[in-house]
Motif scaffolding. Structure first.
Motif, short mmCIF file in Angstrom:
data_model
loop_
_atom_site.label_atom_id
_atom_site.label_comp_id
_atom_site.label_asym_id
_atom_site.label_seq_id
_atom_site.Cartn_x
_atom_site.Cartn_y
_atom_site.Cartn_z
N LEU B 175 0.81 -1.21 0.00
CA LEU B 175 0.00 0.00 0.00
C LEU B 175 0.85 1.26 0.00
O LEU B 175 0.38 2.34 0.29
CB LEU B 175 -0.93 0.00 1.22
N SER B 176 2.12 1.13 -0.32
CA SER B 176 3.00 2.27 -0.11
C SER B 176 3.42 3.00 -1.38
O SER B 176 3.38 2.46 -2.47
CB SER B 176 4.25 1.80 0.62
N GLY B 177 3.81 4.24 -1.22
CA GLY B 177 4.52 4.96 -2.27
C GLY B 177 3.68 5.89 -3.13
O GLY B 177 4.21 6.82 -3.72
N LYS B 179 1.08 8.06 -2.41
CA LYS B 179 0.85 9.42 -1.89
C LYS B 179 2.03 10.35 -2.08
O LYS B 179 1.87 11.49 -2.50
CB LYS B 179 0.57 9.34 -0.39
N SER B 219 -1.56 0.19 -5.35
CA SER B 219 -2.83 -0.43 -4.98
C SER B 219 -3.80 0.68 -4.63
O SER B 219 -3.42 1.72 -4.10
CB SER B 219 -2.60 -1.35 -3.78
N LEU B 220 -5.05 0.47 -4.95
CA LEU B 220 -6.07 1.49 -4.66
C LEU B 220 -6.90 1.05 -3.45
O LEU B 220 -8.10 0.82 -3.55
CB LEU B 220 -6.95 1.72 -5.89
N GLY B 221 -6.23 0.90 -2.32
CA GLY B 221 -6.94 0.51 -1.10
C GLY B 221 -6.96 -1.00 -0.93
O GLY B 221 -6.45 -1.73 -1.75
N LYS B 222 -7.59 -1.43 0.16
CA LYS B 222 -7.51 -2.83 0.55
C LYS B 222 -8.48 -3.74 -0.21
O LYS B 222 -8.29 -4.95 -0.24
CB LYS B 222 -7.84 -2.96 2.03
N ARG B 223 -9.54 -3.17 -0.71
CA ARG B 223 -10.58 -3.99 -1.32
C ARG B 223 -10.35 -4.19 -2.82
O ARG B 223 -9.65 -3.41 -3.45
CB ARG B 223 -11.95 -3.36 -1.06
N ILE B 224 -10.94 -5.24 -3.36
CA ILE B 224 -10.82 -5.49 -4.80
C ILE B 224 -11.88 -4.65 -5.52
O ILE B 224 -13.06 -4.84 -5.32
CB ILE B 224 -11.01 -6.99 -5.10
N LEU B 225 -11.40 -3.71 -6.33
CA LEU B 225 -12.34 -2.83 -7.03
C LEU B 225 -12.71 -3.38 -8.39
O LEU B 225 -11.87 -3.99 -9.07
CB LEU B 225 -11.71 -1.44 -7.23
N TYR B 233 -11.70 6.05 -8.44
CA TYR B 233 -10.90 6.12 -7.23
C TYR B 233 -9.63 6.93 -7.50
O TYR B 233 -9.30 7.87 -6.77
CB TYR B 233 -10.54 4.71 -6.76
#
Lengths: 245, 245
Positions: B175-177, B179, B219-225, B233
């Protein structure tokens, strides 16, 4: 991999409810050994089928999966009920984006043409959409879609913050304050976004909202968003601010 | 208030193109004195009608409006072409959210069923949707929807950063990098988001993408979009990071 939310009784019996047994056998064509995920009580388990036919299904648990895909704050979308099927799309995509609860809200400018007797059926359908979207997006919980409510019947004071997405804020170039409060929320906080229907929020409603001390008027960027886009913008920014680094 | 994008020639003549004259007169029922906004060359002017019938329309300019609703970076959505009409929704809502350009991209897993001879018509239609959405959301520009392209035909190296939205990053908890790089973009930077179709991005394509030094997997958050939610998003987060305070 397919995920099914089930209740504790079916999990204890290591089976699925009858409609899912049929779906697993007939539609998904699962066989002995086929694997899927069951979600029960916020937890996820990888299971493998040990018996299957059109009416019976049994499985064994292979492992508990350490999945936590929930936002660290609870987000309620109070959506001024929009035209057509847009609310269904908001529930579907809003569930993917992590909402905890949806309230279809009958605001002044909601052009509402649903017969009273069909309201309950609508809510059943919305909750079914939320369940399917939760399964697809690997949520730990299924968001609840509440019954149709009027603004004055919603317990606004119970939320830590109610962000009111107000188009006039956007037009007036008021772009401040949202980020700071979002960053500052404690884990487990309970927030809501109130979004107007196509015609926006009525001035009388704005006046009423201003009587609450936990209301914050925000703009969602410089452009004028359609009502069905606003909830998705709001949820995306909660995920971005609190999940991404 | 209604906005129409027009070309310089029509603005110099203080009129609208014939299809809009008809729409203004017949559909919108404008009369002498009716006001609307014309967008020309990134600028917006409030105008009032001085002559109107089914075939002729003239107006005078009341004032130039100081509206700048554009994101401060140019964002291209490279969208792995999805099923059905989803691309149209992505163009519509992505335009509201500030995208500068859309590329319908034929990735390995795009389930593409459009006849070759109908492709050009599709692109015309996409651009019409972008124009209408730009008018509704008060954009200064109309995003361009380019022709259908294969991944290798897109000049990926010309972007400052190409963010690749990769589901495997989400699954692996990466989930990094994102921002940091978004914050660090210079005004006027030219970025792209590459989003897979329903089946995701193929491993061979990932390997190809890794040969570029300006690619960043996110990644665009924890959920599968769903694929149609990913672009919204991404654009919401660009607006949030760079427009809100």
């Amino acid at each position: 991999m397919q995920k099914f939310f089930i209740n504790t009784a079916d999990f204890t019996a290591k089976t699925l409810p009858p409609d899912l047994v049929y779906q697993a056998s007939k539609v998904l064509r699962y066989q002995i050994g086929s694997q899927f995920i069951v979600g029960v009580d916020r937890k996820n388990y990888l299971v493998a089928i040990t018996k299957i036919n059109l009416k019976e299904l049994e499985y064994q648990v292979l492992e508990e999966l350490a999945i936590d895909n929930e936002l660290d704050v609870a987000v309620t979308i109070i959506q001024g009920y929009p035209k057509g099927d847009k609310f269904e799309d908001i529930v579907k995509h809003g569930t993917e984006l992590g909402a905890s609860c949806f309230i279809p809200c009958l605001l002044e400018r909601s052009q509402f043409k649903v017969e009273e007797k069909r309201l309950a059926n609508k809510v059943v359908r919305f909750n079914k959409i939320a369940k399917e979207a939760s399964e697809q997006s690997m949520r730990n919980i299924i968001p609840e879609v509440k019954e149709f409510m009027k603004l004055k019947d919603i317990a606004l004071a119970t939320y830590d913050i109610v962000y009111v997405c107000y188009e006039e804020s956007a037009k007036a170039g008021e772009l401040s304050g949202y980020k700071e409060t979002l960053k500052g929320l404690k884990k487990g906080a309970n927030i809501a976004f109130l979004i107007g229907p196509e015609g926006g929020i009525d001035e009388k409603e704005i006046k009423y909202l201003k009587t609450f001390s936990n209301i914050k008027f925000i703009s969602l960027g410089k452009r004028i968003l359609r009502t069905e886009t606003a909830a998705l913008y709001a949820l995306s920014t909660v995920s971005y601010e609190r999940e991404l680094i």
